[in-house]
Write an enzyme that holds these catalytic residues in place. Structure first.
Site, PDB file in Angstrom:
ATOM      1  N   CYS A   1       0.845  -1.197   0.000  1.00 29.27           N
ATOM      2  CA  CYS A   1       0.000   0.000   0.000  1.00 29.27           C
ATOM      3  C   CYS A   1       0.879   1.246   0.000  1.00 29.27           C
ATOM      4  O   CYS A   1       1.774   1.385   0.834  1.00 29.27           O
ATOM      5  CB  CYS A   1      -0.888  -0.030   1.246  1.00 29.27           C
ATOM      6  N   GLU A   2       0.625   2.138  -0.936  1.00 33.22           N
ATOM      7  CA  GLU A   2       1.436   3.351  -1.027  1.00 33.22           C
ATOM      8  C   GLU A   2       1.146   4.343   0.088  1.00 33.22           C
ATOM      9  O   GLU A   2       1.929   5.266   0.321  1.00 33.22           O
ATOM     10  CB  GLU A   2       1.249   4.025  -2.388  1.00 33.22           C
ATOM     11  N   HIS A   3       0.059   4.161   0.817  1.00 32.91           N
ATOM     12  CA  HIS A   3      -0.289   5.088   1.895  1.00 32.91           C
ATOM     13  C   HIS A   3       0.434   4.780   3.195  1.00 32.91           C
ATOM     14  O   HIS A   3       0.773   5.694   3.953  1.00 32.91           O
ATOM     15  CB  HIS A   3      -1.800   5.094   2.147  1.00 32.91           C
ATOM     16  N   HIS A   4       0.623   3.480   3.494  1.00 33.62           N
ATOM     17  CA  HIS A   4       1.221   3.086   4.773  1.00 33.62           C
ATOM     18  C   HIS A   4       2.457   2.202   4.615  1.00 33.62           C
ATOM     19  O   HIS A   4       3.075   1.827   5.601  1.00 33.62           O
ATOM     20  CB  HIS A   4       0.192   2.337   5.628  1.00 33.62           C
TER      21      HIS A   4
ATOM     22  N   GLN B   1      -5.118  -0.643  -4.480  1.00 39.58           N
ATOM     23  CA  GLN B   1      -5.827  -1.739  -5.154  1.00 39.58           C
ATOM     24  C   GLN B   1      -6.643  -1.249  -6.340  1.00 39.58           C
ATOM     25  O   GLN B   1      -6.682  -1.907  -7.386  1.00 39.58           O
ATOM     26  CB  GLN B   1      -6.719  -2.475  -4.151  1.00 39.58           C
TER      27      GLN B   1
ATOM     28  N   HIS C   1      -5.973  -5.992   3.408  1.00 34.97           N
ATOM     29  CA  HIS C   1      -4.991  -4.921   3.578  1.00 34.97           C
ATOM     30  C   HIS C   1      -4.489  -4.895   5.013  1.00 34.97           C
ATOM     31  O   HIS C   1      -5.278  -4.767   5.945  1.00 34.97           O
ATOM     32  CB  HIS C   1      -5.633  -3.566   3.235  1.00 34.97           C
TER      33      HIS C   1
ATOM     34  N   CYS D   1      -3.014  -2.602   6.457  1.00 37.29           N
ATOM     35  CA  CYS D   1      -3.269  -1.316   7.099  1.00 37.29           C
ATOM     36  C   CYS D   1      -4.625  -1.316   7.813  1.00 37.29           C
ATOM     37  O   CYS D   1      -4.844  -0.513   8.716  1.00 37.29           O
ATOM     38  CB  CYS D   1      -3.165  -0.155   6.107  1.00 37.29           C
TER      39      CYS D   1
END
Length: 183
Positions: free
Chosen positions: A75-78, A116, A144, A146
Site C-alpha cells: 500500500c502506497e499510503h502506509h 488496489q 490490507h 493497514c
C-alpha cells in the site's frame, strides 16, 4: 534501485523508533531491506508489453478466464502489504496469450507501491492495450494489513474491486457470467 539510499533510510528509521542500528540483530537489516526492495518493488523495472505481446492465433470468441492468481503488493499510503487474488476474464479477438503471461502481468503492477483500485485498472488497461480483446474484466479481492494491523484493526476484511472494459463494460449479462464463475 538505489541500495545506498534505502540502507540510509532504514538506519534513520531504526534510529527514529528508538532502536540502535549497530545492535547485533540489526546490523545487516538495512542491507536486507534494500535487497528485499528488489522483490517488493521490482515492477518499476518491468513493462507488461513484454508478456502480452507474444500471442497465439485462436479461432475463438469465447471468454477465457484465469482466476485465483495470488498476488502481494504494498500500500502506497502506509507501506504495509495487501494481498489476495486476481481474477481475469477476456474475450479474444483472434489471438490469445499464454496463461502464465496474465499472472506475470499482474506481478508487473503488483510489485509497485500501489493502491488496489489502481492495480485493477492497470491490469485491465494493459490487457486491452496489448492483447486487443473484444473485452476484459478484472476483479481483485484483497486483505490490507493497514486495516488488519493498525487503524481499525479488522482482520479478515476483504476489499473487492473490478474493472470492465469493451464488451464487459457494455453488457451487464456478460459481467454476471464472469462474476458467477468466480464462486
Amino acid at each position: 534501485m538505489d541500495y545506498e539510499k534505502i540502507e540510509q533510510a532504514v538506519r534513520l528509521f531504526l534510529e527514529g523508533i528508538g532502536e540502535d542500528p549497530s545492535r547485533e540483530g540489526l546490523q545487516e537489516t538495512p542491507k536486507r531491506i534494500a535487497h528485499m526492495c528488489d522483490e517488493l518493488f521490482g515492477g518499476y523495472q518491468e513493462d507488461a508489453a513484454k508478456y502480452l505481446t507474444r500471442t497465439f492465433h485462436a479461432d475463438t470468441g469465447n471468454m477465457v478466464i484465469e482466476k485465483g492468481i495470488p498476488f502481494y503488493s504494498v500500500c502506497e499510503h502506509h507501506l504495509l502489504p495487501f494481498y489476495g487474488k486476481v481474477h481475469i476474464g477476456y474475450i479474444p479477438d483472434g489471438k490469445v496469450v499464454g496463461l502464465s503471461k496474465l499472472a506475470r502481468t499482474v506481478e508487473v503492477y503488483a510489485r509497485r507501491a500501489q493502491i488496489q483500485e489502481q492495480l485493477t485498472e492497470q491490469v485491465a488497461s494493459a490487457i486491452m492495450e496489448y492483447l486487443n480483446p473484444k473485452g476484459v474484466m478484472v476483479m481483485i479481492e484483497a486483505e490490507h494489513m493497514c486495516m488488519t494491523m493498525r487503524g481499525v484493526q479488522k482482520p479478515g476484511t476483504k476489499t473487492t474491486t473490478y474493472v470492465a472494459k469493451g464488451k464487459f463494460e457494455e453488457d451487464a449479462n456478460l459481467q454476471q457470467v464472469f462474476l458467477q464463475m468466480m464462486d
